[in-house]
Design an enzyme around this catalytic site. Sequence first.
Site, PDB file in Angstrom:
ATOM      1  N   TYR A 155      -3.532  -0.795   9.919  1.00 23.81           N
ATOM      2  CA  TYR A 155      -3.401  -1.069   8.482  1.00 23.81           C
ATOM      3  C   TYR A 155      -2.018  -0.659   7.983  1.00 23.81           C
ATOM      4  O   TYR A 155      -1.338  -1.435   7.284  1.00 23.81           O
ATOM      5  CB  TYR A 155      -4.488  -0.315   7.723  1.00 23.81           C
ATOM      6  N   SER A 172       0.853  -1.181   0.000  1.00 20.77           N
ATOM      7  CA  SER A 172       0.000   0.000   0.000  1.00 20.77           C
ATOM      8  C   SER A 172       0.891   1.234   0.000  1.00 20.77           C
ATOM      9  O   SER A 172       2.100   1.156   0.246  1.00 20.77           O
ATOM     10  CB  SER A 172      -0.878  -0.009   1.260  1.00 20.77           C
TER      11      SER A 172
END
Length: 255
Positions: free
Chosen positions: A158, A145
Amino acid sequence: MKLFDLTGKTAVVTGGNGGIGLGMALGLAAAGASIAVVGRNAEKSRAAAATIEEQAGAKAIAVTADVSKEEDVERAVAEIGERFGRIDALFNNAGINIRKPPQDLSLDEWNQVMDANVTSAFLTSKAVYPWMKRQGGGKIVNTGSMTSVFGSSFAAAYATSKGAIVQLTRSLALAWAADHIQVNAILPGWFDTEMTLAARQQIPGLHERVLARIAHGRWARPDDMAGAAVFLASPASDYVTGIALPVDGGYLATL
C-alpha cells in the site's frame, strides 16, 4: 465565488460509493457538479448516487466497473461521456490495502494492491484524456496517503503504491500541461472510514498513536475532504498542477 463554481461540470469519482470518495463526491455535487460514481459494488454505488442526489440536489449516476481492468475502464468512461456529454474532472480514489509484514506478502497480493491503487489511476486518466483534450482542459486528482510520505511496516504494498501515485501525478501533470489539464494529488490523513476501522482492529495501539499526533485532536471525517476536492476541480486551481496536498489535520507538521 465563481472560481469555485462547478455548475455544468461533470466529475467522475472512482471508489466514490463510500468513505473519502463519497465525501469528495458530495462536496463536488454541492458546488454544482454532476457526479458519476464508479465502483465494483453496484448496489453500494447506486445507494451513493441516491444519497448525492438527495443531499446535494445534483444529478448522479452509478457506473459499475473494476477500474484495474482496461476494458472496464474504457466502457465506463464511454458510458459516462455518453450520459453527460463531457468529463471535466476525474478523481482516482479507488483503492485497497492488504496489511501484512512484507515477508508474508505474496506476489499475487502485491499485484492486487498495485493494480487497484496505481494501475487503475493510470488507466482511468488515460481514458479521460481524449475527452479533456477535446474540451480544452480538465482536472485529474489522485488520492494518495500519509504513506505517500511515510513508510509502513505493516502495509508495504500500500505504501509503495501511494508513493507511486505521487510520481504518476507529477508525470501526468508535466505531460498534459500543454493540454490545459491540471493533475494533482490529495494526501488524506487519518480518516474515520471502513478501511481505517479495519486497520485499528488489526494494529494494536494504532488509534492512540495516530490521535496523539493529530494537531486537530480528532480523526478526520469524509466531509473534511470536500473543500480540497472542490478547489482542485474548480477554476480556482487552474495554475496549480503536480502538487500533493495533505489534508491531515496537522499530522505531517507534528514532531
